[in-house]
Design a protein around this motif. Structure first.
Motif, PDB file in Angstrom:
ATOM      1  N   ARG B 140     -11.659  -2.525   2.897  1.00 55.92           N
ATOM      2  CA  ARG B 140     -10.833  -3.836   3.154  1.00 55.92           C
ATOM      3  C   ARG B 140     -11.886  -4.258   4.734  1.00 55.92           C
ATOM      4  NH1 ARG B 140      -5.976  -2.314   4.206  1.00 55.92           N
ATOM      5  NH2 ARG B 140      -5.415  -2.430   1.927  1.00 55.92           N
ATOM      6  N   GLU B 150     -10.146  -7.450   0.415  1.00 50.74           N
ATOM      7  CA  GLU B 150     -10.122  -6.098  -0.039  1.00 50.74           C
ATOM      8  C   GLU B 150     -10.953  -6.045  -1.367  1.00 50.74           C
ATOM      9  OE1 GLU B 150      -6.675  -3.705  -0.510  1.00 50.74           O
ATOM     10  OE2 GLU B 150      -7.516  -2.808  -2.290  1.00 50.74           O
ATOM     11  N   THR B 151     -11.896  -4.694  -1.399  1.00 47.15           N
ATOM     12  CA  THR B 151     -12.718  -4.869  -2.744  1.00 47.15           C
ATOM     13  C   THR B 151     -12.725  -3.371  -2.932  1.00 47.15           C
ATOM     14  OG1 THR B 151     -15.053  -4.903  -3.312  1.00 47.15           O
ATOM     15  CG2 THR B 151     -14.569  -5.270  -1.022  1.00 47.15           C
ATOM     16  N   PRO B 242     -10.538 -16.232  -4.445  1.00 46.38           N
ATOM     17  CA  PRO B 242      -9.672 -15.643  -5.783  1.00 46.38           C
ATOM     18  C   PRO B 242     -10.792 -15.857  -6.720  1.00 46.38           C
ATOM     19  CG  PRO B 242      -8.686 -17.770  -5.236  1.00 46.38           C
ATOM     20  CD  PRO B 242      -9.691 -17.494  -4.071  1.00 46.38           C
ATOM     21  N   SER B 260      -2.879  -4.642 -15.577  1.00 46.70           N
ATOM     22  CA  SER B 260      -2.503  -5.151 -14.477  1.00 46.70           C
ATOM     23  C   SER B 260      -1.474  -4.496 -13.662  1.00 46.70           C
ATOM     24  CB  SER B 260      -2.209  -6.617 -14.742  1.00 46.70           C
ATOM     25  OG  SER B 260      -0.990  -6.331 -15.852  1.00 46.70           O
ATOM     26  N   THR B 264      -5.633  -5.048  -9.361  1.00 46.04           N
ATOM     27  CA  THR B 264      -5.213  -6.593  -8.862  1.00 46.04           C
ATOM     28  C   THR B 264      -6.678  -7.352  -9.171  1.00 46.04           C
ATOM     29  OG1 THR B 264      -3.430  -6.278  -7.202  1.00 46.04           O
ATOM     30  CG2 THR B 264      -5.023  -8.010  -6.845  1.00 46.04           C
ATOM     31  N   ARG B 266      -7.156 -11.056  -7.956  1.00 43.13           N
ATOM     32  CA  ARG B 266      -6.822 -12.024  -6.966  1.00 43.13           C
ATOM     33  C   ARG B 266      -7.017 -13.404  -7.785  1.00 43.13           C
ATOM     34  NH1 ARG B 266      -9.500 -12.479  -2.590  1.00 43.13           N
ATOM     35  NH2 ARG B 266     -10.469 -10.547  -3.251  1.00 43.13           N
ATOM     36  N   GLY B 267      -5.845 -14.288  -7.857  1.00 43.46           N
ATOM     37  CA  GLY B 267      -5.957 -15.457  -8.400  1.00 43.46           C
ATOM     38  C   GLY B 267      -5.591 -15.205 -10.073  1.00 43.46           C
ATOM     39  N   GLU B 270      -1.717 -10.358  -9.733  1.00 43.35           N
ATOM     40  CA  GLU B 270      -1.705  -9.635  -8.471  1.00 43.35           C
ATOM     41  C   GLU B 270      -0.524  -8.789  -8.098  1.00 43.35           C
ATOM     42  OE1 GLU B 270      -2.581 -12.089  -5.177  1.00 43.35           O
ATOM     43  OE2 GLU B 270      -3.501 -13.718  -6.188  1.00 43.35           O
ATOM     44  N   THR B 273      -1.711  -2.062  -6.427  1.00 43.70           N
ATOM     45  CA  THR B 273      -2.808  -1.325  -5.647  1.00 43.70           C
ATOM     46  C   THR B 273      -2.980  -0.018  -5.862  1.00 43.70           C
ATOM     47  OG1 THR B 273      -0.973  -0.685  -4.351  1.00 43.70           O
ATOM     48  CG2 THR B 273      -1.947  -2.724  -3.793  1.00 43.70           C
ATOM     49  N   ASP B 277      -9.369  -2.730  -6.767  1.00 47.17           N
ATOM     50  CA  ASP B 277      -9.421  -4.275  -6.875  1.00 47.17           C
ATOM     51  C   ASP B 277     -10.521  -4.709  -7.673  1.00 47.17           C
ATOM     52  OD1 ASP B 277      -8.437  -6.964  -5.049  1.00 47.17           O
ATOM     53  OD2 ASP B 277     -10.175  -7.089  -6.204  1.00 47.17           O
ATOM     54  N   THR B 279     -11.238  -8.097  -8.545  1.00 50.66           N
ATOM     55  CA  THR B 279     -11.309  -9.513  -8.222  1.00 50.66           C
ATOM     56  C   THR B 279     -13.081  -9.937  -8.544  1.00 50.66           C
ATOM     57  OG1 THR B 279      -9.563  -9.627  -6.619  1.00 50.66           O
ATOM     58  CG2 THR B 279     -10.782 -11.625  -6.818  1.00 50.66           C
TER      59      THR B 279
END
Ligand SMILES: [Cu+2]
Lengths: 129, 337
Positions: B140, B150-151, B242, B260, B264, B266-267, B270, B273, B277, B279
């Protein structure tokens, strides 16, 4: 005054008790340095603690070095008391005294350096990390 | 004994030569491992550079001391008795046995302690919170004044700037190690350890988990990218966005297969966790925490049976998934950039 101290040092007969003074002071100084640093770092911020730690370790180091130097001085005066010739290896009072005095002097030298080495990091690091 | 017999030596020659080969072969092979993207000797940050200079200075000092001690031993063995009187002997012991070593050790101690100092940090330094999880990395980014991002499984840092890592773990002890950048720091559940670094050279490097943490410990690595500050800012801005792309078929499959529930995007989807991530998954350099290349085939293989790549992995397998569906999902994921 100095003369009196010298006389006193000559009278304090070296014994096994005298011998353990320098390493014991070293051990106590070591313990104090680590415990005090750990407590200060845990209780206050990593950067604020350093002033306290430096003060505490300076005081402890000066006291420890004085004690070690004093026992080294006593040992040194006694190692110069007249007696038999070298080597000091017979079971006579004089040889025993010379042997203990020499060993105490060497231990005092070692402890002196070790105490300095324990204190140095506190003056090089600036935080607890 | 008569003259030298040349044969005497030729007997030993082949032996010593093969012995040399026996010793130098492995040494050379090992030395070869001292460079590259994952080596303390190929330093790209100030911390690793000071570790490296510390290593050289200590090695040099150790060599000098070893030679000195060997010379003293040789000298003592060869010198006839009574060469030195008692006083002279004591003087040698005092200088070479007490004062010399003490001075040398003092210099080395102060030198090495000064190399161990942490870099000074300021309030406007970039912070990155990294958690080691079985068997991947959650990162993060907390830029000053910006939103946190976050990645996973990749660490990017700007060259020339001080970066403060906050390291911890939710499960077992891991250890965060980027050999070319800095020494390793343990990630301990319930505790946050700090690591301050500054990269000096842009490039792509590699970090690893350096504390045994389970079956796939050896497959818990990550890519490290040191970037010029402007490029880094651009990358971070992109990471904060996102995911783009509308209602693709891949996105629907991702939901219907239950991905899912853990990941996550994002967009798009979501809230989960448990897993990394995803995204901007497609912009990563590798798949599965530095274990597979970023290719469609590798992604499909990982989705279908992650345990075949990483034993003990915390992601279930999807062996029943059809070739078509897994290809659609992989395409969808690789487009997330
Ligand atoms: Cu690990």
């Amino acid at each position: 005054m100095i003369c009196k101290l010298h006389k006193l040092a000559q009278r304090l007969k070296s014994s096994l008790w005298m011998l353990v003074v320098p390493p014991t002071v070293w051990a106590l100084h070591f313990l104090f340095s680590y415990v005090y640093t750990a407590v200060r770092c845990a209780k206050s911020g990593s950067v604020e603690a350093i002033v306290d730690i430096r003060t505490g370790i300076t005081v402890a180091t000066v006291v420890a070095l004085l004690l070690v130097a004093a026992s080294g001085y006593v040992a040194w005066t006694q190692s110069r008391i007249d007696g038999d010739l070298r080597p000091y290896q017979d079971s006579t009072d004089e040889d025993r005294l010379h042997f203990l005095a020499a060993a105490t002097l060497l231990l005092a030298g070692l402890s002196f350096v070790a105490i300095l080495f324990t204190a140095i990091p506190a003056f090089i690091f600036e935080d607890c990390i | 004994m008569t003259d030298h017999n040349p044969d005497q030596f030729s007997v030993f020659k082949p032996i010593s030569r093969s012995l040399l080969r026996l010793i130098f072969g492995p040494v050379l092979a090992l030395l070869y491992g001292c460079t590259g993207i994952q080596s303390t000797f190929s330093a790209f940050g100030v911390e690793a550079e000071s570790t490296r200079s510390l290593t050289w200075v200590m090695t040099a000092a150790a060599t000098v001391i070893t030679i000195g001690v060997l010379w003293l031993a040789w000298y003592a063995a060869r010198t006839p008795a009574s060469q030195l009187d008692y006083k002279g002997g004591m003087r040698v012991i005092f200088w070479f046995g007490a004062l010399g070593p003490t001075l040398l050790l003092s210099v080395l101690l102060v030198f090495s302690l000064s190399k161990m100092r942490t870099l000074p940090t300021g309030t406007d330094d970039l912070k990155i919170a990294v958690t080691g999880e079985q068997f991947w990395w959650r990162a993060r980014y907390l830029p000053v004044g910006g939103q946190s991002v976050e990645t996973a499984n990749e660490i990017r840092i700007p060259v020339g700037r001080t970066v403060a890592f906050a390291l911890t773990s939710p499960d077992v002890i891991h250890s965060f190690w980027i050999p070319g950048l800095a020494g390793k720091v343990d990630m301990i559940p319930g505790r946050t350890n700090d690591l301050v670094v500054r990269a000096t050279q842009a490039g792509v490097y590699r970090g690893v988990c350096a504390e045994f943490c389970g079956l796939s410990h050896a497959h818990m690595a990550f890519d490290v990218v040191a970037m010029e500050p402007a490029a880094f800012e651009q990358w971070l801005t992109n990471m904060a966005h996102p995911a783009t792309g509308g209602d693709s078929p891949g996105r629907k499959l991702f939901e219907s297969y239950g991905c899912s529930g853990c990941h996550t995007i994002r967009g798009h989807i979501e809230g989960a966790t448990i897993g990394p991530d995803l995204t901007h998954f497609g912009s990563r350099l590798s798949v599965g925490a530095g274990t597979l290349p970023m290719t469609l085939d590798a992604i499909s293989r990982f989705i279908r049976n992650p345990a075949s790549v990483k034993p003990g992995v915390m992601m279930p397998d999807f062996r029943e998934i059809s070739d078509k569906d897994v290809a659609v999902i992989s395409n969808y994921l690789v487009e997330l950039r």
